[in-house]
Enzyme design. Structure first.
Site, PDB file in Angstrom:
ATOM      1  N   HIS A   1      26.450  -5.004  34.966  1.00  0.00           N
ATOM      2  CA  HIS A   1      24.838  -4.981  35.383  1.00  0.00           C
ATOM      3  C   HIS A   1      24.456  -3.912  34.845  1.00  0.00           C
ATOM      4  O   HIS A   1      24.521  -2.934  35.514  1.00  0.00           O
ATOM      5  CB  HIS A   1      24.761  -5.356  36.647  1.00  0.00           C
TER       6      HIS A   1
ATOM      7  N   GLU B   1      18.844  -5.445  34.427  1.00  0.00           N
ATOM      8  CA  GLU B   1      17.498  -5.076  35.495  1.00  0.00           C
ATOM      9  C   GLU B   1      16.429  -4.793  34.503  1.00  0.00           C
ATOM     10  O   GLU B   1      16.698  -3.719  34.048  1.00  0.00           O
ATOM     11  CB  GLU B   1      18.127  -4.338  36.588  1.00  0.00           C
TER      12      GLU B   1
ATOM     13  N   SER C   1      24.614  -8.662  32.565  1.00  0.00           N
ATOM     14  CA  SER C   1      23.032  -8.932  32.929  1.00  0.00           C
ATOM     15  C   SER C   1      22.559  -7.519  33.121  1.00  0.00           C
ATOM     16  O   SER C   1      22.946  -6.369  32.877  1.00  0.00           O
ATOM     17  CB  SER C   1      23.192  -9.460  34.350  1.00  0.00           C
TER      18      SER C   1
ATOM     19  N   PHE D   1      16.783  11.250  40.557  1.00  0.00           N
ATOM     20  CA  PHE D   1      17.219   9.967  41.218  1.00  0.00           C
ATOM     21  C   PHE D   1      18.536  10.060  41.866  1.00  0.00           C
ATOM     22  O   PHE D   1      18.541   9.461  43.118  1.00  0.00           O
ATOM     23  CB  PHE D   1      16.865   8.762  40.326  1.00  0.00           C
TER      24      PHE D   1
ATOM     25  N   ASP E   1      13.125  -0.266  50.322  1.00  0.00           N
ATOM     26  CA  ASP E   1      12.864   1.137  50.855  1.00  0.00           C
ATOM     27  C   ASP E   1      11.358   1.294  51.078  1.00  0.00           C
ATOM     28  O   ASP E   1      10.355   0.730  50.597  1.00  0.00           O
ATOM     29  CB  ASP E   1      13.118   2.321  49.586  1.00  0.00           C
TER      30      ASP E   1
END
Length: 285
Positions: free
Chosen positions: A256, A7, A5, A207, A99
């Site tokens: 993912h 994102e 999958s 990040f 967030d």
């Protein structure tokens, strides 16, 4: 069979729209189990997320999961957004706390959901959705301990999430140790590793530090050397493929990928793993 999958994030400009559609058309032939669309901090992309989710579903026929958070919305507003998804035929939701815009500690809306557990419970009560939760192989920056992280994940799954998708990590052992801790805590729901092919090491490292993901020293050194030799993409593809292969060898049956709307490294990893045919090789054959 391994489930894959992806994102995506919603586009904020015309150029970004073209990049998203290029990403979708590049990865759709790999037959993903589903694709998800993120929700900006503080709900800043709420409308864009809705538009992207419904358009992808309508135009491609891909199964699409919408991200939904607790930030800056009342319970009624959040459930209305969910209802609009269900009415449009979108019944997969990735339910997250979210967030705050600009960072800082989470502050729930006075009339909103106080946690992802509450959000998942309310969505599950409607009986209309397949729900996924977030998980953290490296301790979440706000969690008092790794065990507390696992305990909170169990609450999310007990509240109605069908499976969890993890934050990205850099070594297979990080996920495997986390999976063992979850099993020891009585969690038997699927936990899907979140995979981030490294398009830009500087950005990814920044990040990672902000979200508490451990960075191995050897990885910093490897990308420093690859950058000098102009081989960063080759290194990124090799490392991601090796990590995913190690996970599959350990019984992981779903991956993912966080694409950042840049599909080519992800596609190359999928082909290298043999999870989808490579059209270029088929032509040669």
């Amino acid at each position: 069979m391994t489930r894959i999958s992806y994102e995506f994030f919603p586009p904020k400009s015309l150029e970004a729209s073209f990049r998203l559609w290029d990403t979708i058309h590049t990865l759709a032939p790999t037959a993903p189990d589903f694709v998800s669309v993120t929700y900006g901090a503080g709900g800043t992309t709420r409308k864009l997320t809705h538009e992207a989710v419904t358009t992808i579903n309508r135009a491609t026929g891909l199964r699409v999961a919408a991200h939904l958070t607790c930030v800056d919305a009342t319970r009624a507003e959040t459930l209305e957004i969910a209802r609009s998804y269900a009415d449009a035929g979108i019944t997969d939701i990735v339910a997250l706390r979210g967030d705050m815009p600009g960072g800082g500690a989470f502050v729930p809306h006075p009339e909103g959901f106080a946690s992802s557990v509450e959000l998942i419970g309310a969505l599950a009560a409607t009986g209309r959705f397949t729900l996924r939760a977030g998980a953290y192989p490296d301790r979440h920056p706000e969690a008092p301990s790794a065990d507390a992280d696992v305990a909170f994940l169990k609450r999310k799954l007990d509240a109605g999430a069908a499976e969890a998708i993890t934050q990205f990590f850099f070594e297979a052992e990080t996920f495997l140790r986390f999976r063992d801790r979850c099993a020891a805590a009585g969690i038997d729901s699927p936990i899907v590793p979140g995979i981030l092919p490294i398009e830009n090491w500087t950005g990814v490292a920044k990040f990672a530090r902000s979200c508490g993901t451990a960075i191995p020293a050897w990885l910093e050194d490897a990308f420093a050397a690859a950058r000098r030799d102009g081989r960063s993409d080759l290194l990124a593809t090799a490392l991601c493929t090796e990590m995913c292969s190690d996970l599959l060898d350990e019984g992981v049956d779903a991956l993912h990928f966080y694409t950042l709307n840049k599909p080519h490294l992800t596609r190359d990893v999928i082909h290298a793993l043999g999870l989808a045919p490579d059209p270029a090789l088929e032509k040669v054959a």
